[in-house]
Design an enzyme around this catalytic site. Structure first.
Site, PDB file in Angstrom:
ATOM      1  N   CYS A 213     -16.023 -30.575  -4.340  1.00 25.90           N
ATOM      2  CA  CYS A 213     -15.339 -31.957  -4.584  1.00 25.90           C
ATOM      3  C   CYS A 213     -15.282 -32.221  -3.887  1.00 25.90           C
ATOM      4  O   CYS A 213     -13.994 -31.361  -3.098  1.00 25.90           O
ATOM      5  CB  CYS A 213     -14.322 -31.582  -5.933  1.00 25.90           C
ATOM      6  SG  CYS A 213     -13.479 -33.217  -6.065  1.00 25.90           S
TER       7      CYS A 213
ATOM      8  N   GLU B 294     -18.689 -38.029  -6.128  1.00 24.77           N
ATOM      9  CA  GLU B 294     -19.663 -37.673  -5.533  1.00 24.77           C
ATOM     10  C   GLU B 294     -20.960 -39.045  -5.158  1.00 24.77           C
ATOM     11  O   GLU B 294     -20.817 -40.177  -5.253  1.00 24.77           O
ATOM     12  CB  GLU B 294     -20.415 -37.133  -6.638  1.00 24.77           C
ATOM     13  CG  GLU B 294     -20.011 -35.831  -7.768  1.00 24.77           C
ATOM     14  CD  GLU B 294     -19.495 -34.330  -7.130  1.00 24.77           C
ATOM     15  OE1 GLU B 294     -19.830 -34.902  -5.969  1.00 24.77           O
ATOM     16  OE2 GLU B 294     -18.775 -33.294  -7.289  1.00 24.77           O
TER      17      GLU B 294
END
Length: 240
Positions: free
Chosen positions: A2, A111
C-alpha cells in the site's frame, strides 16, 4: 500495495469510530499537529493509533517507514509494508509483530494500474464510507527517540475478488472490534496472525474507482483527489 492513503477525518472522528471515550482521548490522546490529508505518502507522519506504555488509548504522528538498525548497516531499503506471509516469523519484523501492533486509521487508499508512464490511479474505500482501521506494526514507543527503527509499516495480504484487478496485494483492514483486539499486545503472535488472516474485512465491503492523475504528485492535497473521473464505481459484487 500500500503506497498512499487518505486521512481526511479528525483524530476525534477516528477515536469515536474505534469506540474510544472521546473525552478521555481529549485529555491524554495525541496532539493535533496536522490537518486533513487526501494524499498521505510514505516518509510522512500520519496518525497511528496504539496502546503502548501506560496502556492508554493514543493517536500520535509516526513516520510511515521502518528499518531496523542491522538492516540499515546492510543498506537494505526502508520498508513501508509487511507481507503477512513473512511478517509474523521473519527476522525483519518478528519483534514488531510480537509487541508492536498498532492501527493506521484511514478513509481509503490508492492503487495504480497500467504501464509505467501511463499508470491510472484508483481509490479504494468502504462502500459505506466509514473509517478504515489498517493493521500496522511499529517500533514506535512514546519514550523512544524517533528514527528509522521507530516508524511503522502497513500489513498486507493477497487481494481477493475484484480487488485483484486493481492490485494483487491489499492492506489488512479490520472492523473496530477486531482492530481493538489487534492492538492488545498481550495477544500471542500466533493468535494475532490468525486474526489478520481470518477476520480482515472481505472485498465486498469496498468499492473502487478511477481518480485523477493529480494524486501522482505528492504535494497535491485536496478533496478532489478522491472524486471519481468516471461514473462507474466498481465493487466485488459487480465482478461476480
Amino acid at each position: 500495495m500500500c503506497g498512499r492513503i487518505t486521512q481526511h477525518r479528525s483524530q476525534v472522528a477516528y477515536a469515536h469510530a474505534m469506540g474510544w471515550n472521546v473525552d478521555d482521548f481529549g485529555r491524554h490522546g495525541g496532539g493535533s499537529g496536522r490537518g486533513p490529508s487526501w494524499n498521505v505518502a510514505p516518509g510522512t507522519a500520519p496518525w497511528l493509533m496504539h496502546r503502548f506504555g501506560d496502556d492508554g488509548e493514543h493517536i500520535d504522528q509516526v513516520t510511515w517507514g521502518y528499518r531496523p538498525s542491522w538492516a540499515a548497516e546492510k543498506k537494505i531499503p526502508i520498508a513501508i509494508n509487511a507481507r503477512i506471509e513473512k511478517a509474523a516469523t521473519g527476522p525483519y519484523f518478528r519483534s514488531l509483530w510480537k509487541s508492536g501492533r498498532a492501527i493506521v486509521p484511514a478513509d481509503g487508499w490508492y492503487e495504480w494500474t497500467g504501464e509505467k508512464g501511463h499508470k491510472q490511479p484508483w481509490y479504494i474505500r468502504r462502500r459505506d464510507d466509514r473509517p478504515m482501521f489498517l493493521a500496522a506494526i511499529t517500533g514506535y514507543r512514546p519514550e523512544k527517540e524517533p528514527g528509522e527503527n521507530t516508524g511503522f509499516v502497513i500489513v498486507t495480504a493477497a487481494a481477493e475478488g475484484g480487488l485483484v484487478d486493481v492490485h494483487d496485494r491489499r492492506p489488512v483492514v479490520f472492523s473496530a472490534e477486531d482492530a481493538a483486539l489487534w492492538m492488545d499486545n498481550s495477544l500471542p503472535p500466533d493468535q494475532a496472525e490468525h486474526l489478520a488472516r481470518a477476520v480482515a474485512l472481505p472485498p465486498d465491503v469496498f468499492e473502487w474507482y478511477k481518480v485523477s492523475t493529480d494524486v501522482n504528485r505528492v504535494g497535491n492535497n485536496n478533496a478532489q483527489l478522491i472524486e471519481p473521473i468516471e461514473s462507474d464505481v466498481a465493487t466485488e459484487e459487480d465482478d461476480a
